[in-house]
Design a protein around this motif. Structure first.
Motif, mmCIF file in Angstrom:
data_model
loop_
_atom_site.group_PDB
_atom_site.id
_atom_site.type_symbol
_atom_site.label_atom_id
_atom_site.label_comp_id
_atom_site.label_asym_id
_atom_site.label_seq_id
_atom_site.Cartn_x
_atom_site.Cartn_y
_atom_site.Cartn_z
ATOM 1 N N CYS A 1 0.757 -1.112 -0.039
ATOM 2 C CA CYS A 1 0.140 0.487 -0.031
ATOM 3 C C CYS A 1 0.874 0.989 0.218
ATOM 4 O O CYS A 1 0.553 2.125 -0.272
ATOM 5 C CB CYS A 1 -1.270 0.125 1.515
ATOM 6 S SG CYS A 1 -1.798 -1.419 0.973
ATOM 7 N N GLY A 2 1.662 1.103 1.280
ATOM 8 C CA GLY A 2 2.840 2.116 0.978
ATOM 9 C C GLY A 2 3.308 2.274 -0.644
ATOM 10 O O GLY A 2 3.413 3.733 -1.227
ATOM 11 N N ALA A 3 3.792 1.337 -0.789
ATOM 12 C CA ALA A 3 4.326 1.238 -2.104
ATOM 13 C C ALA A 3 4.162 2.164 -3.937
ATOM 14 O O ALA A 3 4.099 3.390 -4.461
ATOM 15 C CB ALA A 3 4.907 0.035 -2.823
ATOM 16 N N LEU A 4 1.980 1.408 -3.781
ATOM 17 C CA LEU A 4 2.030 2.536 -4.295
ATOM 18 C C LEU A 4 1.098 3.883 -4.479
ATOM 19 O O LEU A 4 1.554 4.566 -4.923
ATOM 20 C CB LEU A 4 0.544 1.844 -4.544
ATOM 21 C CG LEU A 4 -0.127 -0.220 -4.668
ATOM 22 C CD1 LEU A 4 -1.316 -0.638 -4.599
ATOM 23 C CD2 LEU A 4 0.600 0.159 -5.865
ATOM 24 N N ILE A 5 1.445 4.138 -2.713
ATOM 25 C CA ILE A 5 1.190 5.703 -2.777
ATOM 26 C C ILE A 5 2.640 6.109 -3.259
ATOM 27 O O ILE A 5 1.636 7.622 -3.733
ATOM 28 C CB ILE A 5 1.326 5.892 -1.416
ATOM 29 C CG1 ILE A 5 0.021 5.110 -0.989
ATOM 30 C CG2 ILE A 5 0.943 7.257 -1.114
ATOM 31 C CD1 ILE A 5 -1.135 5.634 1.099
#
Length: 505
Positions: free
Chosen positions: A237-241
């Motif tokens: 999730c953090g990487a996608l953001i």
């Protein structure tokens, strides 16, 4: 973003009460004060990347700088949009409340990152104190964590190295703290994955430390599969953001970690900045960390690794070091994210030696001498500017309120590392760059002006036309220093100076 996540776990009153009621609260408070002092005085940057690949990228998104003035890394799309986006959000808020000065804004960045870093270090230090066997060892660990001479300076840097380090230290704190309940444990591991993604996108080289941490989680801490799922899911999730923020910065979908790998490893563009053998970091540290203090720190560091081989800091620091040793281009700043791991292992080595040599008078005397050396270096590094140009920029801001043209000899006033520093340049100032002072004479005879403002990186102008007088209105050194031109050092130094030429009546 990191602070908001962290604050969800504990009530604010409880957190601050724990810090200020600790047995070491006076050191924590003094550490806070010295961070504030460093934030005020440590103007500028440690390395140009700290400015150009964060503030100038942000300045471009704010519409204040053309893309043609940005460094080559922007066109190559090798820098994450995460930190420029954070700077963009803060500057937008600052501007909305009337804070427009780039000097106040950069001070606030240093202050905020310094306060957050201080808070994280306080929490982590209290969590790690039981690891030490002696009271003296605990006290030395606290003192090194806040007052080792380079620590406040590094802690207030709004750089990728520092933001990546703070994110990673938050991860370690969450891994070491007791959870209390399964819900808090689940939240902690969700935050751990998200923070690891942020740490990586702040500084891609944090991947080396992340690999070491994963090994430690697998073989030493042995977390269960549910915890791994929380870490992986929140990490994605953090990487996608962060990938979306890369699109925000560059205007197109791109994967900056891969671009960085291709540019600096496959195409080996980093080699253009110089390559060194694997052992060069040892020499860099010995020279830059002030011998003999640096030599003693290295010895205690080695003892600390020996005495605590299963520590999480050993597991993250060793692969981080190996990864950087294998890369040809080496700079000391690349190792800055591991400063706390280094301090912990140094303190652990000292604690080990205290048990063995606690009554040795030579050991005690040598230690006190090193403390005095450290205090001198701490004072110098804390109150000294990180970059000398900023005071010149500030003078120009204050002195020239009306539309002004500055004649610049050889290079623009508002430039750093051969790049335009548009973030600091006010809109009312224009710059005309001349090749040398001979062109200045031609310019004066052609334009027939009564007064001209001239910038040059030299204490004085040499070829002043006979019909003009010169007055120096700014110099980076006090006037009394320039009176001692021993061995003509002024001719070899870049002395930022501003002069006014007046036509004789």
């Amino acid at each position: 973003m990191q602070m908001m996540l962290f604050l969800q776990l504990e009530k604010p009153q409880r957190r601050m009460k724990t810090i200020f009621q600790s047995a070491y609260s006076k050191y924590f408070i003094f550490g806070l004060l010295i961070n504030i002092v460093a934030a005020w005085f440590s103007v500028g940057y440690h390395h140009p990347d700290e400015h150009f690949q964060i503030l100038e990228f942000c300045n471009y998104k704010l519409g204040n700088s053309p893309v043609t003035d940005l460094p080559w890394e922007f066109a190559a799309k090798i820098r994450s949009g995460l930190q420029p986006f954070i700077a963009y959000c803060f500057i937008t808020v600052f501007n909305s409340v009337g804070i427009n000065s780039p000097f106040i804004i950069t001070f606030l960045f240093r202050l905020l990152i310094g306060l957050f870093g201080w808070f994280v270090v306080c929490k982590l230090v209290m969590q790690l104190l039981p690891d030490f066997s002696t009271d003296r060892g605990k006290k030395i660990f606290v003192l090194l964590s806040f007052f080792l001479w380079f620590v406040p300076y590094l802690n207030v840097r709004f750089s990728s190295e520092n933001t990546g380090a703070i994110s990673f230290l938050l991860v370690i704190y969450l891994l070491l703290k007791p959870y209390g309940s399964n819900i808090k444990k689940a939240i902690s591991f969700f935050m751990i994955g998200f923070l690891l993604a942020l740490s990586f996108f702040f500084r891609f080289q944090m991947a080396f430390a992340i690999v070491g941490l994963m090994v430690w989680l697998l073989f030493i801490k042995k977390i269960n599969w549910q915890s791994w799922l929380f870490i992986i899911f929140s990490g994605l999730c953090g990487a996608l953001i962060c990938i979306y923020l890369d699109k925000w910065l560059y205007g197109t979908w791109t994967f900056t970690p891969y671009n960085y790998y291709v540019a600096n490893i496959v195409q080996d563009k980093a080699a253009a900045f110089g390559t060194d053998p694997w052992w060069h970091y040892v020499l860099l540290f010995i020279n830059m960390a002030i011998p003999p203090l640096s030599l003693v720190l290295l010895c205690f560091f080695s003892v600390g690794i020996y005495s605590k081989p299963k520590s999480v800091f050993v597991f993250v620091l060793i692969p981080f070091l190996i990864g950087h040793l294998l890369i040809g281009h080496k700079e000391m700043r690349f190792l800055f994210p591991m400063w706390f791991a280094f301090v912990y292992l140094v303190a652990m080595g000292i604690d080990f030696c205290i048990l063995k040599y606690k009554n040795n008078k030579l050991f005690t005397f040598s230690f006190r001498c090193l403390v005095i050396l450290n205090l001198g270096a701490l004072l110098y590094r804390t109150v000294g500017p990180a970059q000398e140009a900023i005071s010149c920029f500030s003078f120009a801001h204050k002195e020239f309120k009306q539309p002004t043209t500055i004649i610049c000899i050889e290079e623009p006033l508002f430039s750093l590392a051969a790049l335009k520093a548009n973030f600091y340049k006010p809109k009312n100032i224009k710059e005309t760059v001349l090749k040398d002072e001979n062109e200045l004479s031609t310019f004066l005879s052609t334009n027939n002006q009564d007064s001209v403002i001239v910038f040059k990186k030299a204490a004085s102008l040499n070829n002043i036309p006979a019909n003009y007088t010169c007055k120096r209105i700014y110099c980076m050194f006090p006037e009394w220093v320039l009176k001692f031109n021993i061995n003509n050092w002024e001719d070899r130094a870049n002395i930022w100076s501003i002069h006014v030429l007046y036509r004789k009546k």
